[in-house]
Design a protein around this motif. Structure first.
Motif, PDB file in Angstrom:
ATOM      1  N   PHE A  47       0.831  -1.197   0.000  1.00 42.16           N
ATOM      2  CA  PHE A  47       0.000   0.000   0.000  1.00 42.16           C
ATOM      3  C   PHE A  47       0.869   1.250   0.000  1.00 42.16           C
ATOM      4  CE2 PHE A  47      -3.489   2.714   0.975  1.00 42.16           C
ATOM      5  CZ  PHE A  47      -3.072   3.591   1.958  1.00 42.16           C
ATOM      6  N   ILE A  48       0.446   2.249  -0.790  1.00 45.16           N
ATOM      7  CA  ILE A  48       1.148   3.535  -0.804  1.00 45.16           C
ATOM      8  C   ILE A  48       0.283   4.612  -0.161  1.00 45.16           C
ATOM      9  CG2 ILE A  48       2.134   5.348  -2.236  1.00 45.16           C
ATOM     10  CD1 ILE A  48       2.670   3.228  -4.382  1.00 45.16           C
ATOM     11  N   ALA A  49      -0.893   4.821  -0.721  1.00 42.70           N
ATOM     12  CA  ALA A  49      -1.750   5.904  -0.230  1.00 42.70           C
ATOM     13  C   ALA A  49      -3.168   5.696  -0.724  1.00 42.70           C
ATOM     14  CB  ALA A  49      -1.227   7.256  -0.700  1.00 42.70           C
ATOM     15  N   ALA A  50      -4.119   6.304  -0.020  1.00 42.73           N
ATOM     16  CA  ALA A  50      -5.522   6.246  -0.401  1.00 42.73           C
ATOM     17  C   ALA A  50      -6.163   7.604  -0.167  1.00 42.73           C
ATOM     18  CB  ALA A  50      -6.260   5.170   0.393  1.00 42.73           C
ATOM     19  N   ILE A  51      -7.266   7.843  -0.883  1.00 42.85           N
ATOM     20  CA  ILE A  51      -7.989   9.100  -0.728  1.00 42.85           C
ATOM     21  C   ILE A  51      -9.484   8.820  -0.862  1.00 42.85           C
ATOM     22  CG2 ILE A  51      -7.702   9.642  -3.198  1.00 42.85           C
ATOM     23  CD1 ILE A  51      -7.521  12.627  -2.334  1.00 42.85           C
ATOM     24  N   GLY A  55     -11.842  13.677   0.020  1.00 43.37           N
ATOM     25  CA  GLY A  55     -10.494  14.224  -0.002  1.00 43.37           C
ATOM     26  C   GLY A  55      -9.612  13.853   1.177  1.00 43.37           C
ATOM     27  N   SER A  56     -10.110  13.059   2.102  1.00 44.38           N
ATOM     28  CA  SER A  56      -9.274  12.623   3.219  1.00 44.38           C
ATOM     29  C   SER A  56      -8.246  11.627   2.708  1.00 44.38           C
ATOM     30  CB  SER A  56     -10.129  11.975   4.305  1.00 44.38           C
ATOM     31  OG  SER A  56     -11.019  12.922   4.851  1.00 44.38           O
ATOM     32  N   THR A  57      -7.011  11.763   3.179  1.00 45.34           N
ATOM     33  CA  THR A  57      -5.931  10.922   2.684  1.00 45.34           C
ATOM     34  C   THR A  57      -5.321  10.074   3.790  1.00 45.34           C
ATOM     35  OG1 THR A  57      -4.327  12.701   3.021  1.00 45.34           O
ATOM     36  CG2 THR A  57      -5.333  12.528   0.846  1.00 45.34           C
ATOM     37  N   ASN A  58      -4.715   8.987   3.358  1.00 42.55           N
ATOM     38  CA  ASN A  58      -4.036   8.080   4.268  1.00 42.55           C
ATOM     39  C   ASN A  58      -2.799   7.559   3.540  1.00 42.55           C
ATOM     40  OD1 ASN A  58      -3.556   6.323   6.481  1.00 42.55           O
ATOM     41  ND2 ASN A  58      -4.543   4.652   5.369  1.00 42.55           N
ATOM     42  N   TYR A  59      -1.653   7.585   4.205  1.00 44.93           N
ATOM     43  CA  TYR A  59      -0.395   7.160   3.591  1.00 44.93           C
ATOM     44  C   TYR A  59       0.267   6.063   4.412  1.00 44.93           C
ATOM     45  CZ  TYR A  59      -0.532  11.488   0.837  1.00 44.93           C
ATOM     46  OH  TYR A  59      -0.879  12.486  -0.022  1.00 44.93           O
ATOM     47  N   ALA A  60       0.974   5.197   3.716  1.00 40.88           N
ATOM     48  CA  ALA A  60       1.880   4.296   4.401  1.00 40.88           C
ATOM     49  C   ALA A  60       2.983   5.162   5.010  1.00 40.88           C
ATOM     50  CB  ALA A  60       2.475   3.295   3.424  1.00 40.88           C
ATOM     51  N   ASP A  61       3.377   4.865   6.219  1.00 41.05           N
ATOM     52  CA  ASP A  61       4.336   5.719   6.928  1.00 41.05           C
ATOM     53  C   ASP A  61       5.602   5.973   6.111  1.00 41.05           C
ATOM     54  OD1 ASP A  61       3.584   4.473  10.271  1.00 41.05           O
ATOM     55  OD2 ASP A  61       2.669   6.046   9.051  1.00 41.05           O
ATOM     56  N   SER A  62       6.070   4.942   5.434  1.00 47.31           N
ATOM     57  CA  SER A  62       7.341   5.063   4.715  1.00 47.31           C
ATOM     58  C   SER A  62       7.231   5.931   3.473  1.00 47.31           C
ATOM     59  CB  SER A  62       7.854   3.682   4.323  1.00 47.31           C
ATOM     60  OG  SER A  62       6.885   3.012   3.538  1.00 47.31           O
ATOM     61  N   ARG A  63       5.993   6.258   3.063  1.00 50.16           N
ATOM     62  CA  ARG A  63       5.826   7.059   1.844  1.00 50.16           C
ATOM     63  C   ARG A  63       5.452   8.510   2.134  1.00 50.16           C
ATOM     64  NH1 ARG A  63       7.279   2.346   0.768  1.00 50.16           N
ATOM     65  NH2 ARG A  63       5.231   1.388   1.028  1.00 50.16           N
ATOM     66  N   LYS A  64       5.224   8.825   3.382  1.00 50.82           N
ATOM     67  CA  LYS A  64       4.861  10.188   3.715  1.00 50.82           C
ATOM     68  C   LYS A  64       5.996  11.138   3.378  1.00 50.82           C
ATOM     69  CE  LYS A  64       1.612   9.273   7.486  1.00 50.82           C
ATOM     70  NZ  LYS A  64       1.363   9.377   8.938  1.00 50.82           N
ATOM     71  N   GLY A  65       5.636  12.279   2.818  1.00 55.58           N
ATOM     72  CA  GLY A  65       6.629  13.304   2.518  1.00 55.58           C
ATOM     73  C   GLY A  65       7.064  13.319   1.077  1.00 55.58           C
ATOM     74  N   ARG A  66       7.322  12.168   0.488  1.00 54.90           N
ATOM     75  CA  ARG A  66       7.782  12.139  -0.906  1.00 54.90           C
ATOM     76  C   ARG A  66       6.639  11.911  -1.892  1.00 54.90           C
ATOM     77  NH1 ARG A  66      11.086   8.416  -2.890  1.00 54.90           N
ATOM     78  NH2 ARG A  66      10.528   6.782  -1.399  1.00 54.90           N
ATOM     79  N   PHE A  67       5.579  11.225  -1.450  1.00 55.81           N
ATOM     80  CA  PHE A  67       4.467  10.899  -2.325  1.00 55.81           C
ATOM     81  C   PHE A  67       3.220  11.681  -1.891  1.00 55.81           C
ATOM     82  CE2 PHE A  67       5.938   6.343  -3.630  1.00 55.81           C
ATOM     83  CZ  PHE A  67       7.152   6.853  -4.026  1.00 55.81           C
ATOM     84  N   THR A  68       2.467  12.161  -2.877  1.00 54.45           N
ATOM     85  CA  THR A  68       1.225  12.876  -2.598  1.00 54.45           C
ATOM     86  C   THR A  68       0.110  12.342  -3.480  1.00 54.45           C
ATOM     87  OG1 THR A  68       2.452  14.896  -2.034  1.00 54.45           O
ATOM     88  CG2 THR A  68       0.094  15.123  -2.494  1.00 54.45           C
ATOM     89  N   ILE A  69      -0.980  11.933  -2.851  1.00 52.96           N
ATOM     90  CA  ILE A  69      -2.142  11.466  -3.592  1.00 52.96           C
ATOM     91  C   ILE A  69      -3.173  12.582  -3.674  1.00 52.96           C
ATOM     92  CG2 ILE A  69      -3.329  10.509  -1.567  1.00 52.96           C
ATOM     93  CD1 ILE A  69      -4.269   8.182  -3.361  1.00 52.96           C
TER      94      ILE A  69
END
Length: 119
Positions: A47-51, A55-69
């Motif tokens: 998993f990377i991210a969901a929206i 518009g509420s978003t959820n990210y895998a911890d390791s992808r926060k900061g570099r990836f934006t959904i």
């Protein structure tokens, strides 16, 4: 018939950026959550991210900061902006969507788009 089509993958140098798109088309009433996953060779899909539709978003911890959904509900499209790419980001990236058709909910996957990061 529902189609989920990803695009935007390709070859990029380490430190570069890519923006993936996923367009949903067909006989749908509405789209609930939209998400991105990836699968590297020899590894499980992760998993990377969901929206949500709101518009509420959820990210895998390791992808926060570099990836934006993000998503454009008018275009039935979800995006994944990836910055500061690393060689370990090389994978096939998949779009996953939860779609309402009449009163039923369905889960669909796209065919994937290859992202290759050269070091």
């Amino acid at each position: 018939q529902v189609q989920v089509v990803e695009s935007g993958g390709g070859l990029v140098q380490a430190g570069g950026s890519l923006r993936l798109s996923c367009v949903v088309s067909g006989s749908i009433s509405s789209i609930n959550a939209m998400a991105w996953y990836r699968q590297a060779p020899g590894k499980q899909r992760e998993f990377i991210a969901a929206i949500t539709s709101g518009g509420s978003t959820n990210y895998a911890d390791s992808r926060k900061g570099r990836f934006t959904i993000s998503r454009d509900n008018a275009k039935n499209t979800v995006y994944l902006q990836m910055n500061s790419l690393k060689a370990e980001d090389t994978a096939v990236y998949y779009c996953n969507v939860e779609i309402r058709v009449m009163t039923l909910i369905y889960d669909y996957w796209g065919q994937g788009t290859q992202v290759t990061v050269s070091s």
